[in-house]
Design an enzyme around this catalytic site. Structure first.
Site, PDB file in Angstrom:
ATOM      1  N   ASP A  27       0.897  -1.150   0.000  1.00  0.00           N
ATOM      2  CA  ASP A  27       0.000   0.000   0.000  1.00  0.00           C
ATOM      3  C   ASP A  27       0.936   1.201   0.000  1.00  0.00           C
ATOM      4  O   ASP A  27       1.590   1.479   1.004  1.00  0.00           O
ATOM      5  CB  ASP A  27      -0.902   0.012   1.237  1.00  0.00           C
ATOM      6  CG  ASP A  27      -1.911   1.158   1.207  1.00  0.00           C
ATOM      7  OD1 ASP A  27      -1.525   2.271   0.787  1.00  0.00           O
ATOM      8  OD2 ASP A  27      -3.063   0.967   1.609  1.00  0.00           O
ATOM      9  N   HIS A  28       1.028   1.894  -1.125  1.00  0.00           N
ATOM     10  CA  HIS A  28       2.105   2.882  -1.263  1.00  0.00           C
ATOM     11  C   HIS A  28       1.987   4.034  -0.269  1.00  0.00           C
ATOM     12  O   HIS A  28       2.956   4.748  -0.030  1.00  0.00           O
ATOM     13  CB  HIS A  28       2.191   3.397  -2.710  1.00  0.00           C
ATOM     14  CG  HIS A  28       1.103   4.337  -3.118  1.00  0.00           C
ATOM     15  ND1 HIS A  28      -0.141   3.922  -3.476  1.00  0.00           N
ATOM     16  CD2 HIS A  28       1.100   5.689  -3.221  1.00  0.00           C
ATOM     17  CE1 HIS A  28      -0.880   4.966  -3.787  1.00  0.00           C
ATOM     18  NE2 HIS A  28      -0.156   6.060  -3.636  1.00  0.00           N
ATOM     19  N   TYR A  29       0.819   4.205   0.353  1.00  0.00           N
ATOM     20  CA  TYR A  29       0.708   5.266   1.361  1.00  0.00           C
ATOM     21  C   TYR A  29       1.599   5.000   2.563  1.00  0.00           C
ATOM     22  O   TYR A  29       2.043   5.929   3.235  1.00  0.00           O
ATOM     23  CB  TYR A  29      -0.753   5.455   1.796  1.00  0.00           C
ATOM     24  CG  TYR A  29      -1.438   6.528   0.976  1.00  0.00           C
ATOM     25  CD1 TYR A  29      -1.535   6.389  -0.410  1.00  0.00           C
ATOM     26  CD2 TYR A  29      -1.940   7.678   1.553  1.00  0.00           C
ATOM     27  CE1 TYR A  29      -2.113   7.373  -1.179  1.00  0.00           C
ATOM     28  CE2 TYR A  29      -2.516   8.667   0.792  1.00  0.00           C
ATOM     29  CZ  TYR A  29      -2.608   8.514  -0.579  1.00  0.00           C
ATOM     30  OH  TYR A  29      -3.163   9.500  -1.346  1.00  0.00           O
ATOM     31  N   LEU A  30       1.886   3.743   2.841  1.00  0.00           N
ATOM     32  CA  LEU A  30       2.778   3.419   3.958  1.00  0.00           C
ATOM     33  C   LEU A  30       4.222   3.802   3.655  1.00  0.00           C
ATOM     34  O   LEU A  30       5.059   3.820   4.556  1.00  0.00           O
ATOM     35  CB  LEU A  30       2.686   1.932   4.300  1.00  0.00           C
ATOM     36  CG  LEU A  30       1.373   1.501   4.964  1.00  0.00           C
ATOM     37  CD1 LEU A  30       1.340  -0.015   5.138  1.00  0.00           C
ATOM     38  CD2 LEU A  30       1.178   2.194   6.301  1.00  0.00           C
ATOM     39  N   HIS A  63      -5.825   2.984   1.661  1.00  0.00           N
ATOM     40  CA  HIS A  63      -4.929   4.093   1.980  1.00  0.00           C
ATOM     41  C   HIS A  63      -5.312   4.804   3.281  1.00  0.00           C
ATOM     42  O   HIS A  63      -4.497   4.981   4.185  1.00  0.00           O
ATOM     43  CB  HIS A  63      -4.911   5.115   0.843  1.00  0.00           C
ATOM     44  CG  HIS A  63      -4.533   4.548  -0.484  1.00  0.00           C
ATOM     45  ND1 HIS A  63      -3.672   3.476  -0.624  1.00  0.00           N
ATOM     46  CD2 HIS A  63      -4.875   4.908  -1.751  1.00  0.00           C
ATOM     47  CE1 HIS A  63      -3.512   3.207  -1.906  1.00  0.00           C
ATOM     48  NE2 HIS A  63      -4.236   4.067  -2.607  1.00  0.00           N
ATOM     49  N   LYS A 118     -13.107  12.429  -5.915  1.00  0.00           N
ATOM     50  CA  LYS A 118     -12.539  12.910  -7.171  1.00  0.00           C
ATOM     51  C   LYS A 118     -13.290  14.148  -7.633  1.00  0.00           C
ATOM     52  O   LYS A 118     -14.417  14.396  -7.202  1.00  0.00           O
ATOM     53  CB  LYS A 118     -12.633  11.824  -8.250  1.00  0.00           C
ATOM     54  CG  LYS A 118     -11.761  10.600  -7.983  1.00  0.00           C
ATOM     55  CD  LYS A 118     -11.901   9.578  -9.085  1.00  0.00           C
ATOM     56  CE  LYS A 118     -10.940   8.409  -8.903  1.00  0.00           C
ATOM     57  NZ  LYS A 118      -9.528   8.802  -9.087  1.00  0.00           N
ATOM     58  N   LYS A 151      -5.188  17.291  -2.344  1.00  0.00           N
ATOM     59  CA  LYS A 151      -4.450  17.186  -1.084  1.00  0.00           C
ATOM     60  C   LYS A 151      -4.837  15.918  -0.353  1.00  0.00           C
ATOM     61  O   LYS A 151      -5.894  15.330  -0.587  1.00  0.00           O
ATOM     62  CB  LYS A 151      -4.713  18.392  -0.181  1.00  0.00           C
ATOM     63  CG  LYS A 151      -6.114  18.435   0.439  1.00  0.00           C
ATOM     64  CD  LYS A 151      -6.242  19.589   1.429  1.00  0.00           C
ATOM     65  CE  LYS A 151      -7.619  19.603   2.089  1.00  0.00           C
ATOM     66  NZ  LYS A 151      -7.749  20.707   3.052  1.00  0.00           N
ATOM     67  N   ARG A 170      -6.334  15.783  10.089  1.00  0.00           N
ATOM     68  CA  ARG A 170      -6.686  16.940  10.916  1.00  0.00           C
ATOM     69  C   ARG A 170      -7.216  16.434  12.259  1.00  0.00           C
ATOM     70  O   ARG A 170      -8.309  15.862  12.334  1.00  0.00           O
ATOM     71  CB  ARG A 170      -7.723  17.806  10.209  1.00  0.00           C
ATOM     72  CG  ARG A 170      -8.075  19.109  10.941  1.00  0.00           C
ATOM     73  CD  ARG A 170      -9.022  19.948  10.082  1.00  0.00           C
ATOM     74  NE  ARG A 170      -8.396  20.308   8.821  1.00  0.00           N
ATOM     75  CZ  ARG A 170      -7.695  21.429   8.625  1.00  0.00           C
ATOM     76  NH1 ARG A 170      -7.532  22.287   9.617  1.00  0.00           N
ATOM     77  NH2 ARG A 170      -7.157  21.672   7.446  1.00  0.00           N
ATOM     78  N   GLN A 190       0.338  15.259   1.424  1.00  0.00           N
ATOM     79  CA  GLN A 190       0.705  15.758   0.089  1.00  0.00           C
ATOM     80  C   GLN A 190      -0.319  16.792  -0.342  1.00  0.00           C
ATOM     81  O   GLN A 190      -1.464  16.758   0.145  1.00  0.00           O
ATOM     82  CB  GLN A 190       0.787  14.620  -0.930  1.00  0.00           C
ATOM     83  CG  GLN A 190      -0.544  13.934  -1.203  1.00  0.00           C
ATOM     84  CD  GLN A 190      -0.443  12.789  -2.175  1.00  0.00           C
ATOM     85  OE1 GLN A 190       0.423  11.955  -2.105  1.00  0.00           O
ATOM     86  NE2 GLN A 190      -1.370  12.735  -3.112  1.00  0.00           N
ATOM     87  N   LEU A 237       5.795  23.551  10.543  1.00  0.00           N
ATOM     88  CA  LEU A 237       6.948  22.841   9.994  1.00  0.00           C
ATOM     89  C   LEU A 237       6.621  22.485   8.549  1.00  0.00           C
ATOM     90  O   LEU A 237       5.922  21.508   8.281  1.00  0.00           O
ATOM     91  CB  LEU A 237       7.257  21.567  10.790  1.00  0.00           C
ATOM     92  CG  LEU A 237       8.211  20.568  10.113  1.00  0.00           C
ATOM     93  CD1 LEU A 237       9.566  21.201   9.838  1.00  0.00           C
ATOM     94  CD2 LEU A 237       8.375  19.314  10.941  1.00  0.00           C
ATOM     95  N   ARG A 281     -16.565  21.207  -3.077  1.00  0.00           N
ATOM     96  CA  ARG A 281     -16.032  20.509  -1.906  1.00  0.00           C
ATOM     97  C   ARG A 281     -16.649  19.123  -1.754  1.00  0.00           C
ATOM     98  O   ARG A 281     -16.213  18.347  -0.910  1.00  0.00           O
ATOM     99  CB  ARG A 281     -16.291  21.316  -0.633  1.00  0.00           C
ATOM    100  CG  ARG A 281     -15.537  22.639  -0.572  1.00  0.00           C
ATOM    101  CD  ARG A 281     -15.753  23.360   0.751  1.00  0.00           C
ATOM    102  NE  ARG A 281     -15.243  22.561   1.854  1.00  0.00           N
ATOM    103  CZ  ARG A 281     -15.990  22.074   2.833  1.00  0.00           C
ATOM    104  NH1 ARG A 281     -17.306  22.273   2.846  1.00  0.00           N
ATOM    105  NH2 ARG A 281     -15.455  21.370   3.802  1.00  0.00           N
TER     106      ARG A 281
END
Length: 337
Positions: free
Chosen positions: A5-8, A68, A162, A168, A172, A198, A225, A290
């Site tokens: 899972d590329h989010y990791l 994800h 989508k 982004k 939060r 991202q 940061l 939104r």
């Protein structure tokens, strides 16, 4: 077997454990006594762009949320693992998933994008690869609850879609109100810890402070940061670079274990079956918005508060615009005196 899972492999997702377990200021308030709700958001500005035939078989919940966003949730919510060993980390993730009951349709909001308000951008159904009359959701919001002492009563709201207004991915964490306070609630906004995955990786803490000047007006600001300004001599590696290197090195902590996968599907499968049978309504929303118009009310049901005080992200340098804004606000406060 290395289930990617590329989010990791994303820098800010890998940073979650560091933030949580090395900083006392976060470790001491990471619980139901201090946190009101957690929002995890995935937004894409583009639609299916000719990939509707593939996407229509799965929908947004299977495509993004179940994998994800749930991986992010597990890292935010898990207890501290007993070590940095891969099995200990994955045990901690599985343990928290086992304490999440299946999501229910009354706590799910689905949408499908239509044409933009000016008619210049196409609807999902305008994609020639999408079956005519498809009810597949391109937007989903859902609330999850963790039945353990740390998180009981704190909703985790996951949102993904989508053809939205921004591109982004962010986490939060909204803290509770101060309670009895010298300042009115409309003056002192809730603190929020935001982790932007991202684009432009960042961690910032939204807080209230005094607006410079002779008065006692307040302003929402941030402890910021931003990776691009802080780490100017370093590059952020691509997620797949990280994960392929881990696989070569035999490091499995950032890969999904089979029992973790089973637990995630247990939580989603009942509502996915109802969605597949058309039992959950799908609202149309304009391309570039939104999301469905019910979104604000939906997140409000789970404790999220959007403060009325104007907040702009962020002025990180002392530009002329910033100086002018502060000077103008100070002059306004002076005139009231």
């Amino acid at each position: 077997i290395y289930r990617i899972d590329h989010y990791l492999g994303k820098e800010m997702v890998k940073n979650i454990m560091i933030l949580r377990f090395t900083n006392q200021i976060f470790g001491s308030c990471w619980d139901r006594d201090h946190i009101s709700n957690v929002q995890i958001t995935f937004k894409e500005k583009i639609g299916t762009e000719g990939r509707g035939g593939y996407f229509d078989e799965f929908g947004i919940m299977r495509d993004v949320m179940q994998n994800h966003l749930f991986q992010i949730l597990s890292l935010i919510a898990m207890e501290s693992p007993s070590s940095l060993n891969a099995e200990d980390i994955r045990n901690a993730k599985v343990d928290v998933l086992r304490q999440i009951p299946p999501v229910v349709e009354s706590e799910v909001l689905l949408g499908q994008y239509g044409k933009s308000e000016d008619g210049s951008l196409p609807s999902y159904l305008d994609d020639e690869t999408v079956p005519k009359g498809s009810k597949t959701a391109t937007f989903a919001a859902a609330a999850f609850h963790i039945n353990n002492p740390r998180w009981e009563g704190v909703p985790f709201v996951l949102k993904c879609g989508k053809a939205l207004d921004q591109q982004k991915v962010e986490i939060r964490i909204q803290f509770k109100d101060m309670g009895t306070n010298l300042f009115q609630k409309d003056v002192a906004a809730r603190n929020e810890l935001v982790i932007r995955v991202q684009p432009e990786e960042a961690v910032y803490l939204k807080m209230t402070q005094k607006l410079p000047g002779l008065g006692m007006e307040t302003v929402m600001s941030e402890l910021d940061l931003s990776y691009a300004s802080r780490f100017t001599n370093l590059s952020v590696p691509d997620a797949y670079e990280n994960l392929i290197l881990d696989a070569i090195m035999g490091e499995q902590s950032n890969f999904v274990r089979s029992d973790e996968l089973d637990e995630a599907w247990r939580i989603f499968t009942p509502v996915l079956h109802k969605i597949d049978r058309g039992l959950v309504p799908v609202e149309v929303y304009p391309y570039g918005s939104r999301g469905p118009k019910q979104l604000g009310e939906f997140v409000g049901r789970f404790g999220f508060e959007r403060h009325l005080q104007v907040y702009s992200w962020p002025e990180t340098s002392q530009t002329n615009a910033t100086v002018a804004a502060v000077s103008s606000a100070s002059a306004s406060a002076d005139s009231k005196l």
